[in-house]
Design an enzyme around this catalytic site. Structure first.
Site, PDB file in Angstrom:
ATOM      1  N   HIS A 157      10.088   2.413  12.163  1.00 58.28           N
ATOM      2  CA  HIS A 157      10.143   1.931  10.778  1.00 58.28           C
ATOM      3  C   HIS A 157       9.842   3.021   9.767  1.00 58.28           C
ATOM      4  CE1 HIS A 157      10.481  -2.505  11.510  1.00 58.28           C
ATOM      5  NE2 HIS A 157      10.117  -2.097  12.712  1.00 58.28           N
ATOM      6  N   ASP A 366       9.124   7.542   2.508  1.00 56.98           N
ATOM      7  CA  ASP A 366       9.123   6.148   2.954  1.00 56.98           C
ATOM      8  C   ASP A 366      10.293   5.951   3.917  1.00 56.98           C
ATOM      9  OD1 ASP A 366       8.266   3.492   2.967  1.00 56.98           O
ATOM     10  OD2 ASP A 366       8.090   3.417   0.785  1.00 56.98           O
TER      11      ASP A 366
HETATM   12  P1  ADQ Z   1       5.583  -0.661   4.386  1.00 59.48           P
HETATM   13  O1  ADQ Z   1       5.066   0.718   4.299  1.00 59.48           O
HETATM   14  O2  ADQ Z   1       4.572  -1.730   4.407  1.00 59.48           O
HETATM   15  O3  ADQ Z   1       6.570  -0.849   5.628  1.00 59.48           O
HETATM   16  P2  ADQ Z   1       7.664  -1.716   2.451  1.00 59.48           P
HETATM   17  O4  ADQ Z   1       8.995  -1.536   3.077  1.00 59.48           O
HETATM   18  O5  ADQ Z   1       7.654  -1.475   0.997  1.00 59.48           O
HETATM   19  O6  ADQ Z   1       6.540  -0.795   3.064  1.00 59.48           O
HETATM   20  O7  ADQ Z   1       7.219  -3.187   2.730  1.00 59.48           O
HETATM   21  C1  ADQ Z   1       6.096  -3.718   2.135  1.00 59.48           C
HETATM   22  C2  ADQ Z   1       6.181  -5.235   2.220  1.00 59.48           C
HETATM   23  O8  ADQ Z   1       4.928  -5.755   1.844  1.00 59.48           O
HETATM   24  C3  ADQ Z   1       7.230  -5.799   1.284  1.00 59.48           C
HETATM   25  O9  ADQ Z   1       7.914  -6.830   1.941  1.00 59.48           O
HETATM   26  C4  ADQ Z   1       6.410  -6.335   0.115  1.00 59.48           C
HETATM   27  O10 ADQ Z   1       6.937  -7.493  -0.474  1.00 59.48           O
HETATM   28  C5  ADQ Z   1       5.102  -6.652   0.778  1.00 59.48           C
HETATM   29  N1  ADQ Z   1       3.998  -6.468  -0.198  1.00 59.48           N
HETATM   30  C6  ADQ Z   1       3.584  -5.313  -0.739  1.00 59.48           C
HETATM   31  N2  ADQ Z   1       2.578  -5.555  -1.604  1.00 59.48           N
HETATM   32  C7  ADQ Z   1       2.365  -6.880  -1.597  1.00 59.48           C
HETATM   33  C8  ADQ Z   1       1.476  -7.757  -2.271  1.00 59.48           C
HETATM   34  N3  ADQ Z   1       0.568  -7.311  -3.159  1.00 59.48           N
HETATM   35  N4  ADQ Z   1       1.538  -9.059  -1.987  1.00 59.48           N
HETATM   36  C9  ADQ Z   1       2.438  -9.513  -1.104  1.00 59.48           C
HETATM   37  N5  ADQ Z   1       3.306  -8.753  -0.451  1.00 59.48           N
HETATM   38  C10 ADQ Z   1       3.265  -7.450  -0.687  1.00 59.48           C
HETATM   39  C11 ADQ Z   1       7.087  -0.026   6.675  1.00 59.48           C
HETATM   40  C12 ADQ Z   1       7.703   1.300   6.247  1.00 59.48           C
HETATM   41  C13 ADQ Z   1       8.794   1.063   5.229  1.00 59.48           C
HETATM   42  C14 ADQ Z   1       9.850   0.107   5.794  1.00 59.48           C
HETATM   43  C15 ADQ Z   1       9.169  -1.145   6.359  1.00 59.48           C
HETATM   44  C16 ADQ Z   1      10.169  -2.022   7.118  1.00 59.48           C
HETATM   45  O11 ADQ Z   1       6.702   2.175   5.717  1.00 59.48           O
HETATM   46  O12 ADQ Z   1       9.414   2.288   4.849  1.00 59.48           O
HETATM   47  O13 ADQ Z   1      10.733  -0.267   4.771  1.00 59.48           O
HETATM   48  O14 ADQ Z   1       8.136  -0.801   7.273  1.00 59.48           O
HETATM   49  O15 ADQ Z   1      10.834  -1.273   8.104  1.00 59.48           O
END
Ligand code: ADQ
Length: 470
Positions: A157, A366
């Protein structure tokens, strides 16, 4: 029909999750698991004084969930240690934060072995095994050592780092060698595939993958490919207009008091570029007196990994920068930076996204970044907001209609904020329509199905992506 077994560090399906609160990944995998009457295996998040390998089985919405407890030492060395203090920073280009400790290495190997030993009796002869993320890279090797001959896939990921950085990891070769025990290795982006192939070529003299992505090394042939993860767009487009979404939207609208909202939503993590974002916003306010009191930045930064020092340090710095910005620009009735650490349900989040004129997604590095896609999917088609996106998010490769910025360049980001705030409706719509088409096409189902088909060995070609030339 072969059964799907998903393995990840944590199982993100829980029986007490209410509607609107299930994460996108959990929902995506649950759909595939339900179809094949499959199983999701992972750490329970709990500890036990001595590892027993006892599995807690549960049925959640047609999916068998199997969880195992770990010892406190496992959590320290494998999870907080090798996963979060070694691989996570290294794979996000932060060798300055990367800890190399042999005890972490040993804990990582031990937990992967324990996972394999616990999982082994549950694997049937025709099952497809799909392992997720950097916590479990050597799991296929451990399963093979126990006689598992099934097709096993791995999806990373997070980004794959450049060779020059990866070679700072003691045991980098061992890590890569273990990956050759998979049948399929999936990365988020073509850049990830080529960084991996670059390491193989330059460090190990392994020939580049052929047109089907097949590469041979350590006596095995594995397929590598890019499988950019997506979201289920309807969760957000419909979530934003659901009762909970509508309520949070209205609440935000009421609090705007005629101002435009810029929004950031992230886990509180140094890879997300939060400090640089705050500084760029400060630059923007300093340069645009006419925007004072006309805008505010809402940064939602959910706490994560807060037992790790680097995260505590970052949190303290963000508190300080936020305080400085509000002290410098704030007035008695205007807070320029609203900074909150709480988490929100998915449908509430969709309403908040919809109320924001600008979505500011500026990670330093990311794998993909789902927030960028969620922001787009939540917009009102008649009056959509503008996405500002870091070129260093995997999502940038698919989202060229965002305003693409360099998060290390605060002046560039300040200009993009101004451009986004003053963008005419017609241009906002044009950009949004193209972004939304991509988000809807390259969704979770497309990601999951292309990976599973490739894992079965059916697709010999790289899956077609929406941004490929026709
Ligand atoms: P993350 O680093 O966690 O994931 P991201 O892809 O942005 O990053 O996903 C975060 C998730 O958490 C999103 O679905 C978002 O809605 C949720 N989220 C964030 N803050 C929140 C809050 N305050 N309340 C509720 N929900 C919240 C890792 C990798 C990424 C990759 C994903 C999926 O680092 O690059 O996109 O896995 O593969």
């Amino acid at each position: 029909m072969s059964r799907l077994i998903v393995v990840s560090n944590r199982v993100s399906l829980s029986s007490d999750a209410g509607a609107g609160s299930v994460g996108g990944l959990a929902a995506a995998l649950a759909a595939a698991l339900r179809e094949s009457r499959g199983m999701w295996f992972g750490w329970s998040g709990e500890t036990t004084p001595a590892f027993t390998g006892q599995i807690a089985l549960e049925q959640i919405g047609g999916v068998t969930v199997a969880k195992v407890d770990l010892e406190p030492q496992d959590v320290d060395e494998y999870y907080n240690g090798y996963a979060n203090k070694t691989l996570w920073p290294l794979f996000h280009d932060r060798i300055d934060l990367t800890a190399y400790e042999r005890s972490f290495d040993a804990g990582y190997a031990r937990v992967n072995r324990r996972f394999a030993e616990t999982l082994r009796p549950l694997v049937g002869p025709d099952d497809l095994v799909w392992i997720h993320d950097y916590h479990l890279a050597p799991l296929a090797r451990e399963l093979r050592a126990l006689g598992v001959r099934n097709r096993i896939g791995f999806f990373l990921h997070i980004p794959w780092p450049a060779r020059q950085l990866l070679v700072t990891l003691p045991g980098h070769r061992k890590l890569v060698e273990a990956l050759f025990q998979y049948d399929l290795i999936g990365f988020q982006t073509a850049e990830g595939v080529s960084a991996f192939a670059g390491y193989l070529a330059n460090e190990l003299g392994i020939s580049p993958p052929d047109a089907d992505g097949m590469v041979t090394g350590f006596g095995r042939t594995v397929r590598i490919g890019a499988f950019p993860i997506g979201i289920n767009a309807a969760d957000f487009s419909e979530g934003a207009t659901s009762p909970a979404g509508e309520e949070s939207y209205q609440r935000m609208r009421d609090s705007l008091a005629g101002r435009q909202m810029i929004l950031g939503v992230d886990r509180l993590d140094y890879s997300k570029g939060l400090e640089e974002r705050f500084v760029a916003y400060e630059q923007f306010l300093g340069e645009h007196e006419e925007q004072l009191e006309q805008v505010f930045l809402l940064q939602i930064a959910t706490l994560s990994r807060d037992t790790v020092e680097a995260y505590q340090d970052l949190r303290a710095r963000l508190d300080a920068v936020a305080g400085r910005i509000n002290g410098r620009f704030g007035t008695v009735d205007w807070v320029p930076l609203r900074y909150v650490n709480s988490g929100y349900r998915q449908d509430e989040l969709a309403g908040i996204y919809r109320a924001a004129r600008v979505g500011l997604v500026t990670p330093l590095r990311d794998g993909m970044n789902l927030v960028a896609k969620e922001y787009v999917a939540s917009q009102d088609p008649a009056d959509p907001g503008v996405l500002i996106l870091s070129r260093f998010a995997g999502a940038a490769g698919q989202m060229a209609d965002a305003l693409i910025v360099n998060p290390y360049d605060r002046e560039d980001m300040a200009e993009a904020i101004q451009q986004a705030l003053s963008m005419p409706l017609e241009e906002r719509r044009r950009r949004w329509e193209r972004l939304m088409a991509g988000v809807e096409t390259d969704d979770t189902a497309a990601w999951r199905e292309s990976f599973i088909e490739a894992l079965k060995g059916h697709t010999r070609q790289r899956p077609r992506l929406a941004n490929d030339a026709a």
